[in-house]
Write a protein that holds these residues in place. Structure first.
Motif, short mmCIF file in Angstrom:
data_model
loop_
_atom_site.label_atom_id
_atom_site.label_comp_id
_atom_site.label_asym_id
_atom_site.label_seq_id
_atom_site.Cartn_x
_atom_site.Cartn_y
_atom_site.Cartn_z
N ASP A 19 44.15 42.07 40.56
CA ASP A 19 44.79 41.93 39.25
C ASP A 19 44.46 40.58 38.62
OD1 ASP A 19 45.99 44.41 39.59
OD2 ASP A 19 47.78 43.56 40.53
N VAL A 20 44.17 39.61 39.44
CA VAL A 20 43.75 38.30 38.93
C VAL A 20 42.29 38.34 38.51
CG1 VAL A 20 43.41 35.87 39.55
CG2 VAL A 20 45.45 37.10 40.35
N ILE A 21 41.47 39.02 39.29
CA ILE A 21 40.02 38.99 39.11
C ILE A 21 39.54 39.86 37.95
CG2 ILE A 21 37.83 39.69 40.19
CD1 ILE A 21 39.06 37.03 41.12
N LYS A 22 40.06 41.05 37.83
CA LYS A 22 39.50 42.01 36.88
C LYS A 22 39.47 41.53 35.44
CE LYS A 22 40.28 46.16 39.67
NZ LYS A 22 41.02 47.44 39.81
N LEU A 60 32.97 35.86 44.68
CA LEU A 60 33.70 34.65 44.34
C LEU A 60 34.87 34.46 45.31
CD1 LEU A 60 36.26 36.05 42.89
CD2 LEU A 60 34.97 35.74 40.79
N ILE A 61 35.49 33.30 45.21
CA ILE A 61 36.60 32.95 46.09
C ILE A 61 37.86 32.78 45.26
CG2 ILE A 61 37.53 31.17 47.64
CD1 ILE A 61 35.25 32.80 48.87
N PRO A 102 32.20 22.93 44.47
CA PRO A 102 32.11 24.32 44.01
C PRO A 102 32.49 24.45 42.54
CG PRO A 102 34.07 24.00 45.36
CD PRO A 102 33.27 22.74 45.47
N LYS A 103 31.86 25.37 41.83
CA LYS A 103 32.19 25.63 40.43
C LYS A 103 33.58 26.28 40.35
CE LYS A 103 27.44 26.48 38.84
NZ LYS A 103 26.75 26.46 40.16
N VAL A 104 34.37 25.83 39.39
CA VAL A 104 35.67 26.45 39.12
C VAL A 104 35.52 27.39 37.94
CG1 VAL A 104 38.05 26.04 38.38
CG2 VAL A 104 36.97 24.50 40.04
N TYR A 105 35.86 28.68 38.14
CA TYR A 105 35.72 29.68 37.09
C TYR A 105 37.04 29.89 36.33
CZ TYR A 105 31.47 30.87 39.70
OH TYR A 105 30.26 30.82 40.35
N TYR A 106 38.15 29.68 37.02
CA TYR A 106 39.44 30.01 36.40
C TYR A 106 40.54 29.38 37.25
CZ TYR A 106 43.53 32.92 35.20
OH TYR A 106 44.77 33.36 34.83
N SER A 107 41.62 28.98 36.59
CA SER A 107 42.80 28.53 37.33
C SER A 107 44.05 28.97 36.59
CB SER A 107 42.77 27.01 37.52
OG SER A 107 42.82 26.35 36.27
N ASP A 108 45.12 29.15 37.35
CA ASP A 108 46.41 29.56 36.81
C ASP A 108 47.48 28.79 37.56
OD1 ASP A 108 48.89 30.87 36.38
OD2 ASP A 108 47.88 32.72 35.83
N SER A 109 48.07 27.80 36.89
CA SER A 109 49.05 26.96 37.57
C SER A 109 50.32 27.73 37.89
CB SER A 109 49.38 25.73 36.71
OG SER A 109 49.89 26.12 35.45
N HIS A 110 50.64 28.77 37.09
CA HIS A 110 51.83 29.56 37.35
C HIS A 110 51.70 30.35 38.66
CE1 HIS A 110 55.41 31.95 36.59
NE2 HIS A 110 54.70 33.05 36.78
N LEU A 111 50.54 30.95 38.87
CA LEU A 111 50.30 31.69 40.10
C LEU A 111 49.76 30.81 41.22
CD1 LEU A 111 48.62 34.96 38.70
CD2 LEU A 111 50.95 34.70 39.58
N ALA A 112 49.51 29.53 40.90
CA ALA A 112 48.95 28.58 41.88
C ALA A 112 47.61 29.08 42.42
CB ALA A 112 49.93 28.32 43.01
N VAL A 113 46.77 29.56 41.51
CA VAL A 113 45.51 30.19 41.87
C VAL A 113 44.34 29.41 41.28
CG1 VAL A 113 44.04 32.17 41.25
CG2 VAL A 113 46.29 32.55 42.25
N THR A 114 43.27 29.28 42.08
CA THR A 114 41.99 28.78 41.60
C THR A 114 40.91 29.76 42.01
OG1 THR A 114 42.72 26.49 41.86
CG2 THR A 114 40.36 26.86 41.61
N VAL A 115 40.09 30.17 41.04
CA VAL A 115 38.97 31.07 41.31
C VAL A 115 37.70 30.23 41.22
CG1 VAL A 115 37.76 33.16 40.60
CG2 VAL A 115 40.25 32.99 40.31
N MET A 116 36.90 30.29 42.27
CA MET A 116 35.76 29.38 42.34
C MET A 116 34.54 30.02 42.99
SD MET A 116 37.19 26.78 45.29
CE MET A 116 38.93 27.02 44.94
N GLU A 117 33.49 29.25 42.99
CA GLU A 117 32.20 29.66 43.54
C GLU A 117 32.30 30.05 45.01
OE1 GLU A 117 27.78 27.52 44.16
OE2 GLU A 117 29.48 26.40 43.35
#
Length: 405
Positions: A19-22, A60-61, A102-117
């Motif tokens: 749900d985060v990735i799509k 991705l991670i 690593p490259k950072v593609y997206y972050s969400d401080s509410h969900l405490a999520v970082t999407v990266m390389e």
């Protein structure tokens, strides 16, 4: 007017991570049904997922902070803001050394999520070193990383208002308290977080009763608490670095904060030193062992040389400090950084031997008596570094001493 309410924070799983990735459009729409999710995290504080398109192998991670320490459980709560700090630190580091993080593609401080390389083609440096592998770019890359992140986050470069704003932005009290306790306090007292074999008790009690040692540790702890000199990674050990033959990536800066300039270098040097000790047990073939240990000491030397050369060049070309042309100012800064790094390294060596979080370099030695022998060596080595930090005047003096320890 409809106000969209953000969902409550919940730990992700292999289904909900999609749900985060799509919505990110990282994968094309035709690939969404072919995504394979695997939880790969083995750390103490976070969930880590790898999401891969099974057809194209593109991946991705996704890293999510948990509101507690996995190593202990919900009885040890932690702030989720560390995810925001990690993402911000990676973006900050990427401004000067994009090829080393690593490259950072997206972050969400509410969900405490970082999407990266995805760095699956790399290996964790600690694992590679234990296996006796060497990496020709490691010293240059870590020296470059440390010098650039140090200079560009310092008062030597930034306007004072910008610097103080960054100090606020990277205020990280909860994770700094972990470091304060586990590196500078608990190992030097009879604390219940400590963990060591009973056979080491006499060696440990010697540390606890050494007043000269404790005075030096107290001073290093005070420096850690008060000297907001540069933006630090905060946990730059060999488990926070991914490597392959032609690439180095520094990961996991969730402990990032403004602190003393020698701190990151100290952790890197200390963990290489512990691996140098452990190679006596892990690498059986004498010539290969000598080669690996020489590489480790040369890496310490070349990292410091790269750091000083790079920092000096940046100082001369880009510093806004009014004393930039005053003889001795830069030299005094580098000397203090170096000597304090040696003291910090001594604390790291000791805490990784008898504190809460050990290193597998020593813990994986198969023969118990040999493991104990090198752990005693580590305690002696760490104590010497702490008590004699100001006697070291060159990096080769340090490596020569490690070689003979």
């Amino acid at each position: 007017m409809t106000v969209k309410v953000k969902p409550a924070y919940e730990p992700l799983n292999e289904l909900t991570v999609l749900d985060v990735i799509k919505p990110l459009n990282f994968f094309n729409s035709a690939s969404l049904n072919n995504l394979v999710v695997q939880e790969i995290g083995d750390g103490n504080l976070n969930l880590v997922f790898r999401v891969q398109d099974s057809d194209s192998q593109k991946a991705l991670i996704v890293k999510q902070a948990l509101p507690y320490a996995k190593v202990v459980g919900e009885s040890w709560p932690l702030t989720l803001d560390r995810a925001r700090i990690e993402s911000d630190a990676l973006l900050q580091e990427a401004e000067s050394v994009p090829h080393l993080v690593p490259k950072v593609y997206y972050s969400d401080s509410h969900l405490a999520v970082t999407v990266m390389e995805d760095l699956s083609d790399h290996v964790i440096l600690r694992k590679g070193l234990i296996e006796g592998n060497t990496y020709p770019l490691l010293a240059k890359d870590i020296g470059t990383f440390a010098a650039n992140t140090a200079f560009y986050s310092s008062d030597f470069y930034l306007h004072p208002f910008d610097k103080k704003e960054k100090v606020k932005r990277f205020s990280n009290p909860e994770l700094c308290k972990i470091t304060e306790d586990l590196v500078f306090t608990d190992p030097f007292f009879d604390h219940d977080t400590n963990e060591f074999p009973a056979e080491l008790k006499s060696s440990v009690e010697k540390i606890w009763s050494d007043q000269e040692l404790l005075r030096e540790v107290a001073q290093l702890r005070f420096s850690f608490l008060t000297r907001a000199e540069i933006l630090l990674h905060g946990d730059l050990h060999t488990g926070s670095i991914f490597v392959k033959e032609d690439s180095t990536k520094v990961i996991d800066p969730e402990f990032a904060f403004y602190g003393p300039a020698g701190f990151d270098l100290a952790h890197f040097f200390a963990n290489l030193t512990l691996n140098h000790l452990s190679q006596n047990a892990h690498t059986k073939e004498p010539f290969h062992r000598e080669s690996v240990q020489s590489f480790l000491l040369q890496t310490i030397e070349k990292t410091w040389e790269t750091y000083t050369n790079t920092f000096t060049e940046l100082w001369r070309e880009k510093s806004s400090d009014p004393f930039v042309k005053t003889e001795g100012v830069l030299e005094n800064f580098l000397q203090h950084t170096f000597q304090e790094a040696i003291g910090f390294a001594g604390c790291e060596v000791i805490r990784r031997t008898i504190g809460l979080a050990h290193v597998v370099d020593l813990d994986s030695i198969e023969q118990k008596d040999i493991e104990l022998f090198y752990k005693k060596k580590a305690l002696e080595l760490g104590s010497y570094l702490i008590k004699n930090q100001r006697k070291f005047t060159s990096i080769t003096q340090l490596t020569n001493w490690i070689r003979g320890a």
